[in-house]
Design a protein around this motif. Structure first.
Motif, short mmCIF file in Angstrom:
data_model
loop_
_atom_site.label_atom_id
_atom_site.label_comp_id
_atom_site.label_asym_id
_atom_site.label_seq_id
_atom_site.Cartn_x
_atom_site.Cartn_y
_atom_site.Cartn_z
N LEU A 144 36.37 30.29 59.39
CA LEU A 144 37.12 30.05 58.16
C LEU A 144 36.81 31.11 57.11
O LEU A 144 37.70 31.60 56.40
N VAL A 145 35.54 31.48 57.00
CA VAL A 145 35.13 32.46 55.99
C VAL A 145 35.67 33.85 56.35
O VAL A 145 36.13 34.60 55.48
N ARG A 146 35.62 34.20 57.61
CA ARG A 146 36.10 35.52 58.03
C ARG A 146 37.59 35.69 57.74
O ARG A 146 38.05 36.79 57.44
N ARG A 147 38.34 34.62 57.83
CA ARG A 147 39.78 34.72 57.63
C ARG A 147 40.12 35.11 56.18
O ARG A 147 41.05 35.87 55.94
N ILE A 148 39.35 34.60 55.24
CA ILE A 148 39.63 34.93 53.85
C ILE A 148 39.31 36.40 53.58
O ILE A 148 39.95 37.07 52.78
N CYS A 149 38.31 36.94 54.30
CA CYS A 149 37.99 38.36 54.16
C CYS A 149 39.11 39.22 54.73
O CYS A 149 39.49 40.24 54.17
N ARG A 150 39.66 38.80 55.88
CA ARG A 150 40.74 39.54 56.49
C ARG A 150 41.97 39.56 55.59
O ARG A 150 42.64 40.58 55.45
N LEU A 151 42.27 38.42 54.97
CA LEU A 151 43.41 38.36 54.06
C LEU A 151 43.24 39.33 52.91
O LEU A 151 44.16 40.03 52.52
N SER A 152 42.04 39.38 52.35
CA SER A 152 41.79 40.24 51.19
C SER A 152 41.99 41.71 51.55
O SER A 152 42.53 42.47 50.76
N ARG A 153 41.54 42.10 52.73
CA ARG A 153 41.65 43.51 53.11
C ARG A 153 43.09 43.96 53.26
O ARG A 153 43.41 45.13 53.09
N ARG A 154 43.99 43.04 53.59
CA ARG A 154 45.37 43.44 53.85
C ARG A 154 46.28 43.26 52.63
O ARG A 154 47.41 43.71 52.65
N SER A 155 45.81 42.57 51.60
CA SER A 155 46.75 42.19 50.54
C SER A 155 46.24 42.51 49.15
O SER A 155 46.43 41.76 48.22
N LYS A 156 45.59 43.67 48.99
CA LYS A 156 45.13 44.06 47.66
C LYS A 156 46.30 44.38 46.74
O LYS A 156 47.29 44.98 47.15
N LEU A 157 46.19 43.97 45.50
CA LEU A 157 47.21 44.27 44.51
C LEU A 157 46.78 45.48 43.69
O LEU A 157 45.60 45.72 43.47
N GLY A 158 47.78 46.25 43.23
CA GLY A 158 47.48 47.42 42.42
C GLY A 158 47.03 47.05 41.03
O GLY A 158 47.26 45.94 40.56
N PRO A 159 46.38 47.98 40.31
CA PRO A 159 45.85 47.67 38.99
C PRO A 159 46.90 47.32 37.96
O PRO A 159 46.64 46.59 37.02
N SER A 160 48.15 47.83 38.13
CA SER A 160 49.17 47.55 37.12
C SER A 160 49.58 46.09 37.14
O SER A 160 50.10 45.57 36.16
N GLN A 161 49.37 45.39 38.26
CA GLN A 161 49.84 44.02 38.38
C GLN A 161 48.88 43.00 37.78
O GLN A 161 49.15 41.81 37.84
N VAL A 162 47.77 43.44 37.23
CA VAL A 162 46.86 42.50 36.60
C VAL A 162 47.48 41.92 35.33
O VAL A 162 47.01 40.91 34.83
N TYR A 163 48.53 42.56 34.81
CA TYR A 163 49.15 42.07 33.59
C TYR A 163 49.74 40.68 33.79
O TYR A 163 49.76 39.86 32.87
N VAL A 164 50.24 40.40 34.99
CA VAL A 164 50.75 39.07 35.30
C VAL A 164 49.65 38.03 35.11
O VAL A 164 49.85 36.97 34.50
N ASP A 165 48.47 38.33 35.61
CA ASP A 165 47.36 37.38 35.49
C ASP A 165 46.86 37.27 34.05
O ASP A 165 46.48 36.20 33.60
N LEU A 166 46.85 38.38 33.33
CA LEU A 166 46.36 38.36 31.95
C LEU A 166 47.21 37.46 31.05
O LEU A 166 46.72 36.93 30.06
N ILE A 167 48.49 37.32 31.40
CA ILE A 167 49.37 36.48 30.58
C ILE A 167 49.58 35.10 31.21
O ILE A 167 49.56 34.09 30.52
N LEU A 168 49.75 35.06 32.53
CA LEU A 168 50.25 33.85 33.15
C LEU A 168 49.20 33.00 33.86
O LEU A 168 49.29 31.78 33.86
N SER A 169 48.23 33.61 34.52
CA SER A 169 47.37 32.84 35.41
C SER A 169 46.48 31.87 34.66
O SER A 169 45.86 32.22 33.65
N GLU A 170 46.42 30.64 35.17
CA GLU A 170 45.52 29.64 34.59
C GLU A 170 44.06 29.95 34.90
O GLU A 170 43.16 29.40 34.31
#
Length: 663
Positions: A311-337
């Motif tokens: 289970l733990v290894r799967r979350i690591c695999r997901l992270s390696r394939r789905s990194k978001l670029g730095p410009s997209q942090v703006y969505v989290d800065l405004i929207l993410s709870e």
């Protein structure tokens, strides 16, 4: 292999380093005065929350360190590094008549305040370098504290040593070179030595995993092991050579622990001998595979500890394939709870304390100002084909828990019960139509991560009653698909994430810089989720037509046109008054427009750079599972639902912002 050789491969003989110590310093008052004098009092009010949190983090780092767990110390250091990066531009403006800020740091290997060496400089470069050093040091301590007699413990230790090595790589390449006359532990050569040491220890643990799963009759396995022994040898040799090159560093290490040099030397000799012995196992080039897979998880019919490891290894695999670029942090800065930093009304920045559990309250004022029906009306035809997919309710907890009991045992089910509870709760929340767009997006992202963790256990052939996922076509609700296939569930969640981000983008008022940025970042975010759907899930989903590859291709094609229209409305640095300065992110080849006369813009730029460093280079998702603020947490090898998940219910009850209805 004799007993002495086996002892050298024992992961209990791993090195870690102490943290640097520092003297207290007051940051809030002098920095607030600086902002007020350089910009204005209103600017100071906009960022005072960040300054207060910066001060609190540093105080906790100095005063509370002994009473905090290692993961909590890591959380505090990461939060402090983000705040520090946000205020960094202010330090270039400190004049001689301003209140002085004096940083004092002591050598990690000789911290005695009376006889030790201190480095005193009123420069933020020293502070950032020391924090990066401590992040590497705390990760090395986390690795050394793991129970490396278990597969899960070895995996956590391996990832923690890799992260430690990455931090010292950054210290060597970026931060140490700007620190003049610093303590010996902050010199580039010493940072390079520590980077190679911890990289070697991570590789040794990875090699141990290979040896545990090695088939003596498999030529490919023998080939991989031979290459791994040679790689570990080279890493230890490089670390030892650096120590010999830097006589001062060697003397320094000897004063800390005289066994260090001997230990590294023995590692070099052992792995050199093993690499030579196994050289004949290396396959000829014509027989070598094109791609070598990483160490695989244990077999699915193994014990409880192995199930947690999978289970733990799967979350690591997901992270390696789905990194978001730095410009997209703006969505989290405004929207993410769940973002520790939020942009509130009139550009005010709010930083929540690092030990305050999420979710954080959302200020609906800025969202309502960003959401404009007029901005979306001209694109209503494009949005019309992207409603969210609907699904039937499903009790995932019962079916999954019964599966683990039948396939493994009651004890195994108890070890993963927290994850199953979280999974079930998130599925219920993500289907609620009364959620705000931001909260629904958070639920979908967390749920998708949990789905990736349990994916290896599907199809659940051993279960007499596996879960049935029922999803309706987003365009034609009369059509639906009913399957046991978890890829249908994952593909549908990715579709909804992409569609939801498009809704957010189309709801924004591009007449403001924040609305424009949020729209562009939301479109980038949507492109990411549709890309994940197209590349990883659409071929395996075989569900409704809206998940088919031809349909997704048409969505992406129209989506690209929509993005061009948005970019045409507000080209960076031209039609937005005052936003003429640009900064370049080389990893993503993106430009970020910002206003140099606005202190909040300077802070946001620093945050993006810190986010880029931490998320892209220096963090591992499995270590986040040790954090106090992780929704699912590892405790004693079990996956438990953290108490922070109780918070969303109260947040939902008090939430005044409802999902925006687009005409």
């Amino acid at each position: 292999m004799n007993n002495d050789d086996r002892e050298l491969l024992n992961p209990e003989t791993m090195l870690s380093i102490p943290l640097k110590k520092t003297d207290p310093v007051e940051l809030y008052l002098p920095l607030r005065k600086l902002v007020a004098s350089k910009y204005s009092e209103s600017h100071a009010q906009k960022v005072e929350s960040v300054l207060e949190t910066l001060n609190k983090c540093r105080r906790d780092m100095v005063e509370r360190r002994g009473g905090l767990s290692l993961p909590m110390q890591r959380d505090c250091l990461i939060h402090y590094f983000r705040c520090l990066s946000m205020v960094e531009p202010l330090f270039t403006s400190i004049s001689s008549d301003a209140d002085s800020i004096l940083f004092v740091w002591y050598d990690a290997f000789n911290p005695d305040h009376q006889d030790g060496v201190s480095s005193q400089r009123s420069a933020i470069q020293l502070e950032k370098a020391a924090v990066v050093f401590n992040l590497g040091a705390i990760c090395s301590q986390i690795a050394a504290s793991c129970d490396r007699t278990t597969a899960l413990g070895r995996h956590l230790a391996m990832e923690a040593f890799k992260v430690a090595a990455n931090f010292f790589l950054q210290l060597w390449k970026v931060f140490a070179k700007d620190v003049v006359s610093a303590t010996l532990d902050l010199t580039p050569l010493f940072a390079q030595f520590l980077r190679h040491l911890f990289s070697a220890q991570a590789s040794e643990l990875e090699l141990r995993e290979q040896l545990n799963n090695n088939d003596a009759g498999d030529a490919l396995q023998q080939h991989r092991c031979a290459l791994a022994f040679r790689s570990v040898y080279k890493r230890y040799r490089r670390a030892y050579e650096l120590m010999r090159t830097d006589s001062a560093a060697r003397k320094h290490v000897d004063s800390f622990d005289q066994t260090w040099v001997t230990h590294v030397y023995q590692k070099v000799k052992f792995f050199e001998a093993e690499a030579r012995q196994r050289h004949s196992s290396i396959l000829p080039e014509s027989e070598q595979p094109d791609v070598f897979s990483r160490v695989k998880s244990c077999a699915l019919d193994h014990d409880a500890e192995c199930v947690t490891e999978i289970l733990v290894r799967r979350i690591c695999r997901l992270s390696r394939r789905s990194k978001l670029g730095p410009s997209q942090v703006y969505v989290d800065l405004i929207l993410s709870e769940y973002s520790p930093f939020k942009i509130m009304k009139d550009g005010k920045l709010v930083a929540y304390p690092w030990d305050m559990p999420p979710p954080y309250p959302t200020n609906s004022a800025i969202l309502s100002s960003l959401m404009s029906s007029s901005s979306s009306s001209s694109y209503s035809d494009i949005l019309a084909f992207l409603p969210l997919k609907k699904s039937e309710p499903l009790n995932l907890y019962e079916s999954l828990r019964n599966y683990f009991v039948l396939k493994y045992s009651e004890s195994v089910a108890k070890r993963v019960e927290g994850l199953l509870q979280t999974l079930h709760k998130l599925r219920i929340e993500m289907l609620r139509d009364d959620l705000s767009l931001p909260f629904r997006r958070d639920c979908l992202i967390l749920y998708f991560k949990c789905l990736c963790m349990i994916e290896p256990f599907f199809p659940m052939n051993a279960s007499p009653n596996p879960p049935i996922f029922v999803w309706y076509n987003a365009i034609n609700p009369q059509q639906h698909s009913s399957q046991h296939n978890i890829h249908l569930e994952k593909a549908s969640v990715l579709f909804n994430l992409g569609a939801l981000c498009t809704h957010i983008a189309l709801s924004c008022d591009q007449g403001t810089i924040q609305g424009y940025r949020l729209a562009i970042d939301a479109l980038n975010n949507a492109a990411h989720w549709f890309d994940q759907l197209s590349v990883f899930e659409s071929l395996n989903a075989s569900g409704t037509i809206d998940l088919s590859e031809p349909y997704i291709d048409r969505v992406v094609e129209q989506f690209s046109g929509l993005k061009l229209k948005f970019c045409g409305l507000q080209p960076c640095g031209s039609s937005l008054p005052g936003y003429l300065a640009l900064t370049y992110f080389p990893r993503t080849s993106e430009l970020l427009a910002y206003d140099p006369s606005d202190v909040t813009e300077q802070f946001l730029l620093g945050y993006c750079k810190a986010h880029y460093l931490l998320e892209r280079v220096c963090e591992a998702p499995c270590l986040d599972l040790l954090s106090e603020v992780s929704p699912v947490k590892i405790e004693d090898g079990n996956l438990v639902a953290n108490a922070t998940l109780k918070a969303p219910n109260s947040a939902l009850e008090n939430m005044s912002l409802q999902e925006t209805t687009l005409q």
